[in-house]
Design an enzyme around this catalytic site. Structure first.
Site, mmCIF file in Angstrom:
data_model
loop_
_atom_site.group_PDB
_atom_site.id
_atom_site.type_symbol
_atom_site.label_atom_id
_atom_site.label_comp_id
_atom_site.label_asym_id
_atom_site.label_seq_id
_atom_site.Cartn_x
_atom_site.Cartn_y
_atom_site.Cartn_z
ATOM 1 N N ASP A 38 0.834 -1.194 0.000
ATOM 2 C CA ASP A 38 0.000 0.000 0.000
ATOM 3 C C ASP A 38 0.878 1.256 0.000
ATOM 4 O O ASP A 38 2.011 1.235 0.508
ATOM 5 C CB ASP A 38 -0.880 0.046 1.247
ATOM 6 C CG ASP A 38 -1.805 -1.149 1.365
ATOM 7 O OD1 ASP A 38 -2.146 -1.729 0.313
ATOM 8 O OD2 ASP A 38 -2.183 -1.494 2.499
ATOM 9 N N TYR A 66 4.907 -8.887 8.770
ATOM 10 C CA TYR A 66 4.548 -7.471 8.855
ATOM 11 C C TYR A 66 4.569 -6.991 10.298
ATOM 12 O O TYR A 66 4.301 -7.767 11.233
ATOM 13 C CB TYR A 66 3.136 -7.238 8.310
ATOM 14 C CG TYR A 66 2.961 -7.517 6.842
ATOM 15 C CD1 TYR A 66 3.150 -6.515 5.891
ATOM 16 C CD2 TYR A 66 2.592 -8.785 6.399
ATOM 17 C CE1 TYR A 66 2.979 -6.767 4.539
ATOM 18 C CE2 TYR A 66 2.420 -9.048 5.045
ATOM 19 C CZ TYR A 66 2.617 -8.033 4.131
ATOM 20 O OH TYR A 66 2.454 -8.297 2.791
ATOM 21 N N ASP A 80 -7.398 2.173 6.322
ATOM 22 C CA ASP A 80 -6.187 2.753 6.899
ATOM 23 C C ASP A 80 -6.397 4.246 7.126
ATOM 24 O O ASP A 80 -7.483 4.784 6.854
ATOM 25 C CB ASP A 80 -4.955 2.477 6.030
ATOM 26 C CG ASP A 80 -5.029 3.118 4.636
ATOM 27 O OD1 ASP A 80 -5.783 4.095 4.458
ATOM 28 O OD2 ASP A 80 -4.333 2.628 3.726
ATOM 29 N N ARG A 172 -4.579 -4.813 6.351
ATOM 30 C CA ARG A 172 -5.658 -3.840 6.588
ATOM 31 C C ARG A 172 -6.972 -4.543 6.876
ATOM 32 O O ARG A 172 -7.709 -4.181 7.809
ATOM 33 C CB ARG A 172 -5.838 -2.937 5.369
ATOM 34 C CG ARG A 172 -4.800 -1.837 5.223
ATOM 35 C CD ARG A 172 -5.075 -0.994 3.997
ATOM 36 N NE ARG A 172 -4.881 -1.735 2.756
ATOM 37 C CZ ARG A 172 -5.611 -1.561 1.661
ATOM 38 N NH1 ARG A 172 -6.616 -0.686 1.656
ATOM 39 N NH2 ARG A 172 -5.344 -2.240 0.563
#
Length: 293
Positions: A38, A66, A80, A172
Site C-alpha cells: 500500500d 509485517y 487505513d 488492513r
C-alpha cells in the site's frame, strides 16, 4: 542486469512508483515487483530485474512478515488512516488478554475479503479505481493463512502487532476484522513489511542508496542472483547428458533423494554448479518449468 533487488519502499509511494524509479536508475525496462505494498506501507519490496522477471511468481509465493499499528474505535473506507472516516465509536478499552484472545481467532487458514481499495482487478480495472468512483462491489473472499500473530504493544487506542502470513493476506482487512470482533472497529495507521520469503528488512537498500550504487558502479553489491533468490528450493546436480536434455526443456528421471510425489520445485544445476532450470519433481521425473539457458 539480471537479478533481484530488495528495496525498502518509502511511505507515500505506490509499488509501481518504486518500479518506475528503479527503471530510471538502472536504465532497464524489464522490472517487476513480487507483491504490492500500500502507499502508506514501508519495507520490503522485492524487484525482479531483466531475466529475473521470469521467477517473480515463485518469489511472490513466499511467506510474509509485517509490523502494524491499528487504531481502535474508528473505521475508514480504505481500512487505513489515508481514507475517509466512516464511523467513530465510543468504547470501553479492552485489556491485553482480550486483545490477544481475539487475535488468536484469526490463526490458520481463512477466507478473507480483500479491501475495495486494493490493486485487485475486476474486469481488468483495479478495484481502487472503481472504489474512488463509488462503483466498487465487495471483492470475493480469497484464501489466506496466518502462521503467527503477536501483540507487541498497547497504548489505547493504538495496538501494535506482528503477523506472519501467506501470500494474499491483507493486513488492513485483518485489522478491520479484529476491530469488528472486538465490537469497536479499527483501521491501520502504520504498516511495514519486514520479510518477504528470504528477503528481510535488514538487508534492504533505499532508492537513494540504489542510485548512489549505480553512480559508483557498485550495483552488484545490491543484486541477488537468480540462483540465490531461489535458494529455498533444493538443488539437483545433473550429469552432462541430463543437463543437455533439460536445456531443451525435456524431463529427466527424478532421483530418490528428492522424489516426493507432491510436485515440489527444485533447482537443476550442471556439474559446474551453473543454474540450468527450475523444475517440478514428482515420483518419477523432473519436469522443467523454467529453463534459464
Amino acid at each position: 542486469m539480471n537479478g533481484v533487488l530488495n528495496i525498502n519502499k518509502p511511505s507515500g509511494m505506490t509499488s509501481h512508483d518504486v518500479v518506475q524509479h528503479a527503471r530510471r536508475i538502472l536504465r532497464e525496462k524489464r522490472i517487476g515487483h513480487t507483491g504490492t505494498l500500500d502507499p502508506l506501507a514501508t519495507g520490503v519490496l522485492v524487484l525482479c530485474v531483466g531475466r529475473a522477471t521470469r521467477i517473480a511468481q515463485y518469489l511472490e509465493a513466499g511467506e510474509k512478515e509485517y509490523r502494524a499499528v491499528m487504531r481502535l474505535g474508528i473505521t475508514t473506507d480504505t481500512l487505513d488512516s489515508q481514507g475517509s472516516i466512516l464511523e467513530t465509536k465510543i468504547y470501553t478499552a479492552p485489556d491485553e488478554e482480550t486483545l490477544v484472545n481475539v487475535m488468536r481467532r484469526f490463526l490458520g487458514t481463512t477466507m478473507q475479503r480483500p479491501p475495495a481499495f486494493s490493486a485487485i482487478k475486476i474486469a481488468g480495472v483495479p478495484s481502487y479505481k472503481l472504489a474512488r468512483q463509488g462503483k466498487a462491489e465487495p471483492n470475493k473472499p480469497r484464501p489466506a493463512s496466518i502462521q503467527a500473530i503477536e501483540l507487541t504493544g498497547y497504548d489505547d487506542p493504538f495496538v501494535s502487532l506482528t503477523v506472519q502470513c501467506s501470500k494474499g493476506l491483507y493486513v488492513r482487512s485483518l485489522c478491520a476484522d479484529i476491530g469488528d470482533a472486538l465490537g469497536m472497529g479499527a483501521h491501520v495507521t502504520d504498516l511495514q513489511r519486514t520479510r518477504s520469503g528470504r528477503f528481510s528488512l535488514d538487508a534492504c537498500v533505499t532508492l537513494e542508496e540504489l542510485a548512489a550504487m549505480a553512480e559508483a558502479g557498485t550495483l552488484d553489491t545490491a543484486v541477488t542472483t537468480i540462483d540465490e533468490a531461489l535458494a529455498g528450493f533444493p538443488v539437483v546436480s545433473l550429469a552432462d547428458a541430463e543437463a543437455e536434455l533439460v536445456c531443451h526443456g525435456n524431463q529427466v528421471p527424478c532421483p530418490e533423494s528428492v522424489a516426493n510425489g507432491n510436485g515440489g520445485m527444485v533447482r537443476l544445476h550442471d556439474h559446474t554448479g551453473r543454474l540450468l532450470a527450475l523444475a517440478r519433481a514428482d515420483e518419477m521425473f523432473l519436469r522443467p518449468e523454467l529453463v534459464f539457458l
